[in-house]
Design a protein around this motif. Structure first.
Motif, PDB file in Angstrom:
ATOM      1  N   ALA A  81     -12.130   5.960 -13.062  1.00 39.51           N
ATOM      2  CA  ALA A  81     -11.468   4.649 -13.016  1.00 39.51           C
ATOM      3  C   ALA A  81     -10.596   4.521 -11.774  1.00 39.51           C
ATOM      4  O   ALA A  81     -10.585   3.472 -11.117  1.00 39.51           O
TER       5      ALA A  81
ATOM      6  N   ILE B  71     -11.115   1.618  -8.952  1.00 40.05           N
ATOM      7  CA  ILE B  71     -10.070   0.625  -8.659  1.00 40.05           C
ATOM      8  C   ILE B  71      -9.668   0.687  -7.198  1.00 40.05           C
ATOM      9  O   ILE B  71      -9.517  -0.343  -6.528  1.00 40.05           O
TER      10      ILE B  71
ATOM     11  N   GLU C 127      -8.396 -12.677 -15.050  1.00 37.95           N
ATOM     12  CA  GLU C 127      -7.663 -11.706 -15.855  1.00 37.95           C
ATOM     13  C   GLU C 127      -6.685 -12.403 -16.791  1.00 37.95           C
ATOM     14  O   GLU C 127      -6.591 -12.072 -17.972  1.00 37.95           O
TER      15      GLU C 127
ATOM     16  N   VAL D  57      -3.895   5.588 -13.857  1.00 45.60           N
ATOM     17  CA  VAL D  57      -4.609   4.903 -14.939  1.00 45.60           C
ATOM     18  C   VAL D  57      -4.127   5.392 -16.300  1.00 45.60           C
ATOM     19  O   VAL D  57      -3.946   4.596 -17.231  1.00 45.60           O
TER      20      VAL D  57
ATOM     21  N   HIS E 230      -0.878  -3.966 -14.699  1.00 44.61           N
ATOM     22  CA  HIS E 230      -1.053  -4.210 -13.263  1.00 44.61           C
ATOM     23  C   HIS E 230       0.196  -3.848 -12.466  1.00 44.61           C
ATOM     24  O   HIS E 230       0.091  -3.449 -11.303  1.00 44.61           O
TER      25      HIS E 230
ATOM     26  N   SER F 150      -3.958  -0.711  -6.744  1.00 43.26           N
ATOM     27  CA  SER F 150      -4.477  -2.074  -6.586  1.00 43.26           C
ATOM     28  C   SER F 150      -3.425  -2.923  -5.879  1.00 43.26           C
ATOM     29  O   SER F 150      -2.689  -3.661  -6.519  1.00 43.26           O
TER      30      SER F 150
ATOM     31  N   ALA G 283      -7.956  -5.258 -10.801  1.00 44.90           N
ATOM     32  CA  ALA G 283      -9.153  -5.009 -11.610  1.00 44.90           C
ATOM     33  C   ALA G 283      -8.991  -5.782 -12.913  1.00 44.90           C
ATOM     34  O   ALA G 283      -8.036  -5.544 -13.651  1.00 44.90           O
TER      35      ALA G 283
ATOM     36  N   VAL H 224      -9.195  -5.909 -16.063  1.00 50.71           N
ATOM     37  CA  VAL H 224      -9.487  -5.078 -17.227  1.00 50.71           C
ATOM     38  C   VAL H 224      -9.448  -5.888 -18.519  1.00 50.71           C
ATOM     39  O   VAL H 224     -10.194  -5.590 -19.465  1.00 50.71           O
TER      40      VAL H 224
ATOM     41  N   CYS I  39     -11.522  -0.038 -17.390  1.00 50.59           N
ATOM     42  CA  CYS I  39     -11.168  -0.271 -15.982  1.00 50.59           C
ATOM     43  C   CYS I  39     -12.386  -0.095 -15.079  1.00 50.59           C
ATOM     44  O   CYS I  39     -12.636  -0.903 -14.177  1.00 50.59           O
TER      45      CYS I  39
END
Length: 420
Positions: free
Chosen positions: A54, A58, A82, A210, A239, A248, A253, A255, A299
């Motif tokens: 993941a 990302i 998102e 993550v 985030h 990021s 991403a 998710v 993710c």
């Protein structure tokens, strides 16, 4: 040590329209989780591998998302997707076209009459605020989270609770007046200390990013610190953690788009994270690993589907350029095309701002794109003229169908996809 506390419910005899079961006073158990700071999390082999996959995905999306001429366009579009998906998990169902028309109407008339759209637009605003508030290495603070929540609640009947931790008991499930058969978060007196611990944990660097985001989100939902809006605020926290850790920085991403396809599994994962007993027990470790692994897989899938969408929108841009050729690269029409991916409903005024040209120049560019069949005119608000790019909504619908299927194919979805 995580434990259940028995609390006495207050009688609801003074409330009309309730069943005997709901009117009766009684006791219920509230869950008080372990603190996170200082707690040892050991990732098993499969979970560690999922987390590594993941993080690579990302970081690659953030680094290599260049198919669109303006990465900010992709970033804005994925941020909107998102926020819409995060809202959908909470039962706020709305399609992209309806949402954007409400947004345009609000820009013209100062407000929208679409109540659902107002709440989802507030979620977009809150997510945008959150990701702008924290960058690599910066601290996540209580003020950032309460500001996000204040934006979420703006324009709702709970606006007065926006930005403040709860001072009353809440619960998830059961009835609206009685927490029997529900998950009941810790009593209000625990919230301040638990949130201070959570924020301190979110600013550590001991775990992979993550895994840290997954744990922080699960703990936030466990605490349920606000009267309402906890799911959406907790997904913004994901985030914030990924931004602070530098994974990021440009593109998020999405998710929540994946989590929304398997809401039951998502809720089960959060429930499994809530162990009883010592934090180093086998049950605690198993629950944490199951949730972290599931979150990491979501993710990775989100990044894969976002990359497919980026390629599709890049191909759409190429087709548009062919339809309006010849076109100077610095013309207003050429500059406007990529912006339509992230802002598929525009007016001459917003187009002028996007391409930084005069109103008459932007208006002429719109006319040219209408003649090419890329834009079509519509009315938003009371009498206001706007234009939409219908092929963008078709592309976004394909993205939603892709996310709605575990195999990633854009055929009939296994869960409902909102209509326009």
């Amino acid at each position: 040590m995580a434990e259940l506390l028995r609390c006495l419910g207050e009688s609801s005899l003074d409330r009309g329209g309730l069943s005997r079961r709901d009117r009766s006073a009684g006791s219920f158990d509230t869950y008080v989780p372990d603190l996170l700071v200082g707690r040892a999390f050991t990732l098993d082999g499969p979970t560690a591998a999922d987390v590594a996959d993941a993080e690579i995905a990302i970081a690659r999306l953030d680094r290599d998302a260049t198919a669109l001429s303006d990465t900010e366009v992709l970033s804005r579009l994925l941020l909107r997707a998102e926020a819409v998906a995060s809202s959908r998990i909470e039962g706020l169902e709305i399609g992209a076209r309806r949402l954007l028309r409400a947004e345009a109407a609000a820009a013209f008339d100062g407000r929208s009459t679409d109540v659902t759209a107002v709440e989802v637009l507030a979620n977009i605003d809150a997510l945008a605020l959150g990701v702008r508030s924290v960058s690599r290495g910066q601290e996540i603070t209580a003020e950032v989270l309460t500001d996000v929540h204040r934006r979420l609640m703006a324009g709702t009947n709970l606006a007065s609770h926006g930005g403040s931790y709860r001072d009353q008991q809440n619960w998830i499930g059961g009835s609206s007046s009685n927490p029997r058969s529900a998950y009941v978060p810790p009593p209000p007196r625990y919230v301040d200390a638990l949130m201070a611990d959570l924020i301190a944990f979110a600013n550590t660097d001991d775990l992979p990013a993550v895994a840290q985001a997954a744990i922080a989100h699960a703990q936030f939902e466990t605490i349920h610190p606000f009267v309402d809006g906890n799911g959406r605020a907790g997904r913004v926290l994901i985030h914030l953690v990924l931004r602070r850790r530098g994974l990021s920085e440009r593109v998020i991403a999405p998710v929540s788009l994946v989590l929304a396809t398997a809401t039951r599994s998502y809720i089960d994962g959060l429930t499994g994270f809530r162990h009883l007993g010592p934090p180093d027990s086998a049950a605690a470790m198993e629950g944490a690993n199951a949730w972290i692994g599931s979150f990491a897989a979501a993710c990775t899938q989100a990044v894969a589907d976002a990359a497919v969408f980026e390629v599709r929108t890049s191909a759409l841009l190429a087709r548009w350029r062919e339809r309006v050729a010849p076109l100077r690269a610095d013309s207003a029409a050429a500059l406007l095309l990529p912006h339509l991916i992230g802002a598929p409903i525009i007016t001459a005024t917003t187009a002028a701002a996007l391409v930084q040209r005069s109103f008459p120049t932007a208006n002429a560019a719109i006319d040219r794109l209408v003649d090419a069949g890329i834009l079509r005119q519509l009315t938003v608000g009371r009498r206001n003229r706007a234009f939409e790019a219908p092929e963008v909504f078709e592309a976004f619908g394909a993205l939603e169908r892709c996310f709605a299927n575990p195999d990633g194919e854009a055929h009939s979805p296994q869960r409902p996809v909102p209509r326009g």
